[in-house]
Scaffold this motif. Structure first.
Motif, PDB file in Angstrom:
ATOM      1  N   LEU A  78       0.889  -1.174   0.061  1.00 48.26           N
ATOM      2  CA  LEU A  78       0.001   0.167   0.046  1.00 48.26           C
ATOM      3  C   LEU A  78       1.009   1.450   0.049  1.00 48.26           C
ATOM      4  O   LEU A  78       2.107   1.133   0.479  1.00 48.26           O
ATOM      5  CB  LEU A  78      -1.065  -0.172   1.213  1.00 48.26           C
ATOM      6  CG  LEU A  78      -1.915  -1.220   1.223  1.00 48.26           C
ATOM      7  CD1 LEU A  78      -2.574  -1.032   2.625  1.00 48.26           C
ATOM      8  CD2 LEU A  78      -2.926  -0.996   0.101  1.00 48.26           C
ATOM      9  N   SER A  79       0.205   2.546  -0.528  1.00 46.11           N
ATOM     10  CA  SER A  79       1.007   3.560  -0.666  1.00 46.11           C
ATOM     11  C   SER A  79       1.066   4.103   0.935  1.00 46.11           C
ATOM     12  O   SER A  79       0.262   3.598   1.905  1.00 46.11           O
ATOM     13  CB  SER A  79       0.038   4.668  -1.187  1.00 46.11           C
ATOM     14  OG  SER A  79      -1.053   5.044  -0.715  1.00 46.11           O
ATOM     15  N   GLU A  80       2.072   4.917   1.203  1.00 44.40           N
ATOM     16  CA  GLU A  80       2.309   5.276   2.590  1.00 44.40           C
ATOM     17  C   GLU A  80       1.219   5.872   3.473  1.00 44.40           C
ATOM     18  O   GLU A  80       0.999   5.756   4.552  1.00 44.40           O
ATOM     19  CB  GLU A  80       3.657   6.151   2.522  1.00 44.40           C
ATOM     20  CG  GLU A  80       5.085   5.591   2.468  1.00 44.40           C
ATOM     21  CD  GLU A  80       5.134   4.419   3.513  1.00 44.40           C
ATOM     22  OE1 GLU A  80       4.788   4.461   4.596  1.00 44.40           O
ATOM     23  OE2 GLU A  80       5.433   3.310   2.848  1.00 44.40           O
ATOM     24  N   GLU A  81       0.379   6.676   2.672  1.00 41.94           N
ATOM     25  CA  GLU A  81      -0.545   7.431   3.000  1.00 41.94           C
ATOM     26  C   GLU A  81      -1.970   6.487   3.583  1.00 41.94           C
ATOM     27  O   GLU A  81      -2.623   6.740   4.363  1.00 41.94           O
ATOM     28  CB  GLU A  81      -1.281   8.605   2.370  1.00 41.94           C
ATOM     29  CG  GLU A  81      -1.779   8.219   1.002  1.00 41.94           C
ATOM     30  CD  GLU A  81      -0.788   8.381  -0.222  1.00 41.94           C
ATOM     31  OE1 GLU A  81      -1.014   7.983  -1.305  1.00 41.94           O
ATOM     32  OE2 GLU A  81       0.494   8.455   0.341  1.00 41.94           O
ATOM     33  N   LYS A  82      -1.773   5.345   2.871  1.00 42.37           N
ATOM     34  CA  LYS A  82      -3.059   4.239   3.170  1.00 42.37           C
ATOM     35  C   LYS A  82      -2.562   3.630   4.426  1.00 42.37           C
ATOM     36  O   LYS A  82      -3.233   2.849   4.964  1.00 42.37           O
ATOM     37  CB  LYS A  82      -3.084   3.063   2.029  1.00 42.37           C
ATOM     38  CG  LYS A  82      -3.474   3.812   1.002  1.00 42.37           C
ATOM     39  CD  LYS A  82      -5.072   4.381   0.934  1.00 42.37           C
ATOM     40  CE  LYS A  82      -5.656   4.975  -0.332  1.00 42.37           C
ATOM     41  NZ  LYS A  82      -6.993   5.307  -0.354  1.00 42.37           N
ATOM     42  N   LYS A  83      -1.208   3.524   4.891  1.00 36.09           N
ATOM     43  CA  LYS A  83      -0.754   2.726   5.885  1.00 36.09           C
ATOM     44  C   LYS A  83      -0.887   3.573   7.265  1.00 36.09           C
ATOM     45  O   LYS A  83      -0.148   4.016   7.782  1.00 36.09           O
ATOM     46  CB  LYS A  83       0.777   2.406   5.840  1.00 36.09           C
ATOM     47  CG  LYS A  83       1.031   1.590   4.759  1.00 36.09           C
ATOM     48  CD  LYS A  83       2.693   1.169   4.536  1.00 36.09           C
ATOM     49  CE  LYS A  83       2.725   0.258   3.318  1.00 36.09           C
ATOM     50  NZ  LYS A  83       4.454   0.284   3.134  1.00 36.09           N
ATOM     51  N   SER A  84      -2.249   3.618   7.456  1.00 39.77           N
ATOM     52  CA  SER A  84      -2.533   4.390   8.872  1.00 39.77           C
ATOM     53  C   SER A  84      -2.097   3.990  10.159  1.00 39.77           C
ATOM     54  O   SER A  84      -2.295   4.598  11.332  1.00 39.77           O
ATOM     55  CB  SER A  84      -3.998   4.923   8.669  1.00 39.77           C
ATOM     56  OG  SER A  84      -4.728   3.910   8.901  1.00 39.77           O
TER      57      SER A  84
END
Length: 127
Positions: A78-84
């Protein structure tokens, strides 16, 4: 409970385990919102499309179709912004030392926790 997360995602294919774990999380005020997914495949898709933005995840290890480690492989893509998720806890009934070791070596796993989740365990996590 001193810490409180905004959204907690519980991923486990076992209905009874989900019921018990959810009740413990709710009674401990662990998170404002608790989302339960019985499928790791559905959970990763919900995260991918932005439907769920968990800041903490409790992840079962042994599930059909996609196990906990396979979920983590997809999570890594996943993109970094999706890895919350700030923390991911492997919540499993596995007693296999290989599973515990593999969890400790995974960069996303904060801690391996043996089922069932208890109030005492939650208190230790917040200490």
């Amino acid at each position: 409970m001193l810490i409180s997360y905004k959204t907690c995602l519980l991923i486990d294919d076992n209905y009874i385990d989900n019921f018990v774990t959810r009740r413990i999380l709710e009674s401990s005020n662990f998170a404002e919102k608790i989302v339960v997914q019985q499928s790791a495949t559905e959970a990763i898709e919900a995260i991918r499309i932005g439907e769920i933005k968990p800041d903490v995840i409790f992840l079962d290890l042994r599930m059909p179709l996609m196990n906990g480690f396979e979920f983590l492989q997809e999570y890594d893509k996943l993109s970094e912004e999706k890895k919350s998720a700030k923390k991911i806890f492997m919540l499993s009934s596995s007693l296999d030392p290989v599973d515990v070791k593999r969890s400790s070596q995974n960069k996303y796993i904060t801690q391996f926790i043996h089922k069932p989740l208890t109030h005492k365990t939650l208190e230790e996590l917040s200490a």
